[in-house]
Scaffold this motif. Structure first.
Motif, mmCIF file in Angstrom:
data_model
loop_
_atom_site.group_PDB
_atom_site.id
_atom_site.type_symbol
_atom_site.label_atom_id
_atom_site.label_comp_id
_atom_site.label_asym_id
_atom_site.label_seq_id
_atom_site.Cartn_x
_atom_site.Cartn_y
_atom_site.Cartn_z
ATOM 1 N N LYS A 53 0.849 -1.185 0.000
ATOM 2 C CA LYS A 53 0.000 0.000 0.000
ATOM 3 C C LYS A 53 0.881 1.230 0.000
ATOM 4 O O LYS A 53 2.073 1.134 0.289
ATOM 5 C CB LYS A 53 -0.944 -0.003 1.204
ATOM 6 C CG LYS A 53 -0.276 0.217 2.531
ATOM 7 C CD LYS A 53 -1.312 0.181 3.649
ATOM 8 C CE LYS A 53 -0.799 0.825 4.912
ATOM 9 N NZ LYS A 53 -0.846 2.275 4.901
ATOM 10 N N HIS A 54 0.293 2.342 -0.301
ATOM 11 C CA HIS A 54 1.035 3.597 -0.300
ATOM 12 C C HIS A 54 1.427 3.952 1.130
ATOM 13 O O HIS A 54 0.622 3.839 2.047
ATOM 14 C CB HIS A 54 0.171 4.709 -0.903
ATOM 15 C CG HIS A 54 0.789 6.052 -0.772
ATOM 16 N ND1 HIS A 54 1.927 6.404 -1.448
ATOM 17 C CD2 HIS A 54 0.458 7.117 -0.025
ATOM 18 C CE1 HIS A 54 2.259 7.641 -1.132
ATOM 19 N NE2 HIS A 54 1.384 8.088 -0.273
ATOM 20 N N LYS A 55 2.674 4.378 1.321
ATOM 21 C CA LYS A 55 3.155 4.709 2.665
ATOM 22 C C LYS A 55 3.659 6.139 2.777
ATOM 23 O O LYS A 55 4.207 6.508 3.802
ATOM 24 C CB LYS A 55 4.266 3.747 3.069
ATOM 25 C CG LYS A 55 3.781 2.330 3.248
ATOM 26 C CD LYS A 55 4.892 1.422 3.709
ATOM 27 C CE LYS A 55 4.361 0.012 3.864
ATOM 28 N NZ LYS A 55 5.379 -0.936 4.257
ATOM 29 N N GLY A 56 3.472 6.923 1.756
ATOM 30 C CA GLY A 56 3.989 8.285 1.773
ATOM 31 C C GLY A 56 3.064 9.269 2.474
ATOM 32 O O GLY A 56 2.016 8.900 3.003
ATOM 33 N N ILE A 57 3.453 10.501 2.441
ATOM 34 C CA ILE A 57 2.698 11.572 3.093
ATOM 35 C C ILE A 57 1.468 11.966 2.271
ATOM 36 O O ILE A 57 0.403 12.199 2.810
ATOM 37 C CB ILE A 57 3.605 12.804 3.321
ATOM 38 C CG1 ILE A 57 4.718 12.442 4.307
ATOM 39 C CG2 ILE A 57 2.803 13.983 3.830
ATOM 40 C CD1 ILE A 57 5.781 13.493 4.445
ATOM 41 N N LYS A 58 1.644 12.046 0.958
ATOM 42 C CA LYS A 58 0.558 12.474 0.081
ATOM 43 C C LYS A 58 -0.309 11.282 -0.318
ATOM 44 O O LYS A 58 0.132 10.420 -1.076
ATOM 45 C CB LYS A 58 1.118 13.149 -1.169
ATOM 46 C CG LYS A 58 1.777 14.488 -0.890
ATOM 47 C CD LYS A 58 2.400 15.059 -2.136
ATOM 48 C CE LYS A 58 1.358 15.292 -3.186
ATOM 49 N NZ LYS A 58 1.900 15.854 -4.428
ATOM 50 N N HIS A 59 -1.533 11.239 0.191
ATOM 51 C CA HIS A 59 -2.431 10.134 -0.118
ATOM 52 C C HIS A 59 -2.782 10.081 -1.613
ATOM 53 O O HIS A 59 -3.081 9.014 -2.129
ATOM 54 C CB HIS A 59 -3.708 10.223 0.715
ATOM 55 C CG HIS A 59 -3.483 9.909 2.151
ATOM 56 N ND1 HIS A 59 -3.242 8.631 2.604
ATOM 57 C CD2 HIS A 59 -3.435 10.705 3.238
ATOM 58 C CE1 HIS A 59 -3.074 8.655 3.905
ATOM 59 N NE2 HIS A 59 -3.178 9.896 4.312
ATOM 60 N N ALA A 60 -2.711 11.208 -2.278
ATOM 61 C CA ALA A 60 -3.013 11.214 -3.711
ATOM 62 C C ALA A 60 -2.031 10.342 -4.482
ATOM 63 O O ALA A 60 -2.362 9.825 -5.550
ATOM 64 C CB ALA A 60 -3.011 12.639 -4.251
ATOM 65 N N ASP A 61 -0.837 10.125 -3.931
ATOM 66 C CA ASP A 61 0.126 9.243 -4.599
ATOM 67 C C ASP A 61 -0.362 7.801 -4.621
ATOM 68 O O ASP A 61 0.103 6.999 -5.431
ATOM 69 C CB ASP A 61 1.491 9.329 -3.915
ATOM 70 C CG ASP A 61 2.194 10.656 -4.184
ATOM 71 O OD1 ASP A 61 1.794 11.359 -5.137
ATOM 72 O OD2 ASP A 61 3.134 10.987 -3.435
ATOM 73 N N ALA A 62 -1.282 7.455 -3.732
ATOM 74 C CA ALA A 62 -1.862 6.109 -3.740
ATOM 75 C C ALA A 62 -2.612 5.864 -5.050
ATOM 76 O O ALA A 62 -2.732 4.723 -5.498
ATOM 77 C CB ALA A 62 -2.786 5.909 -2.550
ATOM 78 N N ALA A 63 -3.097 6.931 -5.661
ATOM 79 C CA ALA A 63 -3.790 6.798 -6.941
ATOM 80 C C ALA A 63 -2.843 6.273 -8.024
ATOM 81 O O ALA A 63 -3.270 5.565 -8.932
ATOM 82 C CB ALA A 63 -4.389 8.140 -7.359
ATOM 83 N N LYS A 64 -1.563 6.596 -7.900
ATOM 84 C CA LYS A 64 -0.575 6.083 -8.858
ATOM 85 C C LYS A 64 -0.425 4.570 -8.715
ATOM 86 O O LYS A 64 -0.255 3.864 -9.707
ATOM 87 C CB LYS A 64 0.766 6.771 -8.651
ATOM 88 C CG LYS A 64 0.745 8.241 -8.987
ATOM 89 C CD LYS A 64 2.065 8.901 -8.658
ATOM 90 C CE LYS A 64 1.971 10.407 -8.861
ATOM 91 N NZ LYS A 64 3.153 11.104 -8.361
ATOM 92 N N LEU A 65 -0.466 4.091 -7.483
ATOM 93 C CA LEU A 65 -0.435 2.641 -7.268
ATOM 94 C C LEU A 65 -1.674 2.000 -7.873
ATOM 95 O O LEU A 65 -1.602 0.953 -8.498
ATOM 96 C CB LEU A 65 -0.391 2.312 -5.772
ATOM 97 C CG LEU A 65 0.946 2.312 -5.073
ATOM 98 C CD1 LEU A 65 0.762 1.950 -3.603
ATOM 99 C CD2 LEU A 65 1.920 1.354 -5.722
ATOM 100 N N LEU A 66 -2.799 2.652 -7.669
ATOM 101 C CA LEU A 66 -4.078 2.129 -8.153
ATOM 102 C C LEU A 66 -4.051 1.912 -9.660
ATOM 103 O O LEU A 66 -4.420 0.845 -10.141
ATOM 104 C CB LEU A 66 -5.195 3.096 -7.753
ATOM 105 C CG LEU A 66 -6.625 2.674 -7.972
ATOM 106 C CD1 LEU A 66 -6.966 1.469 -7.106
ATOM 107 C CD2 LEU A 66 -7.562 3.829 -7.638
ATOM 108 N N VAL A 67 -3.588 2.901 -10.403
ATOM 109 C CA VAL A 67 -3.581 2.769 -11.870
ATOM 110 C C VAL A 67 -2.530 1.784 -12.352
ATOM 111 O O VAL A 67 -2.579 1.342 -13.497
ATOM 112 C CB VAL A 67 -3.417 4.130 -12.594
ATOM 113 C CG1 VAL A 67 -4.586 5.035 -12.321
ATOM 114 C CG2 VAL A 67 -2.115 4.790 -12.240
ATOM 115 N N GLY A 68 -1.603 1.399 -11.478
ATOM 116 C CA GLY A 68 -0.566 0.454 -11.854
ATOM 117 C C GLY A 68 -0.927 -1.005 -11.647
ATOM 118 O O GLY A 68 -0.098 -1.888 -11.868
#
Length: 126
Positions: A53-68
């Motif tokens: 899962k995304h572990k960074g500060i910006k939750h919007a970066d999780a969307a990059k994982l999603l599209v991948g």
């Protein structure tokens, strides 16, 4: 990979909490619960398909994982990623800004959150 169910359970609790807060006319708490529902649902999906899962500060970066995510329709992933970001747009205002949400805002967000959560749930095993 099996830990996805923990995040899906959290997402369900946040969704239930959002509905409870709406019933109690606490719009800001409803919005906050909705945002966290979407984050947990996204985490469940990426954990299941990507093992992380995304572990960074910006939750919007999780969307990059999603599209991948491989094996799911790319167009659909793009649409759902945009939907996820539109939910996240409520996070900073509800948590850190002077913004006070109204009933119409919370109810509109509920529609988005339910659509996103339902989609995630359909992509995961029972």
């Amino acid at each position: 990979k099996y830990l996805f169910s923990n995040y899906l359970e959290k997402a369900q609790e946040y969704l239930d909490g959002m509905k409870d807060e709406l019933a109690n006319r606490r719009w800001n708490l409803a919005v906050l619960a909705g945002v966290h529902c979407a984050i947990s649902a996204c985490d469940a999906l990426t954990i299941f398909f990507l093992g992380r899962k995304h572990k960074g500060i910006k939750h919007a970066d999780a969307a990059k994982l999603l599209v991948g995510i491989e094996g799911l329709d790319k167009r659909e992933l793009g649409e759902k990623s945009s939907q996820f970001i539109s939910i996240l747009d409520f996070k900073t205002p509800v948590e850190y800004n002077k913004t006070v949400f109204e009933e119409s805002d919370a109810r509109e967000l509920l529609k988005r959150v339910e659509r996103f959560y339902t989609w995630v749930k359909k992509k995961l095993p029972d």
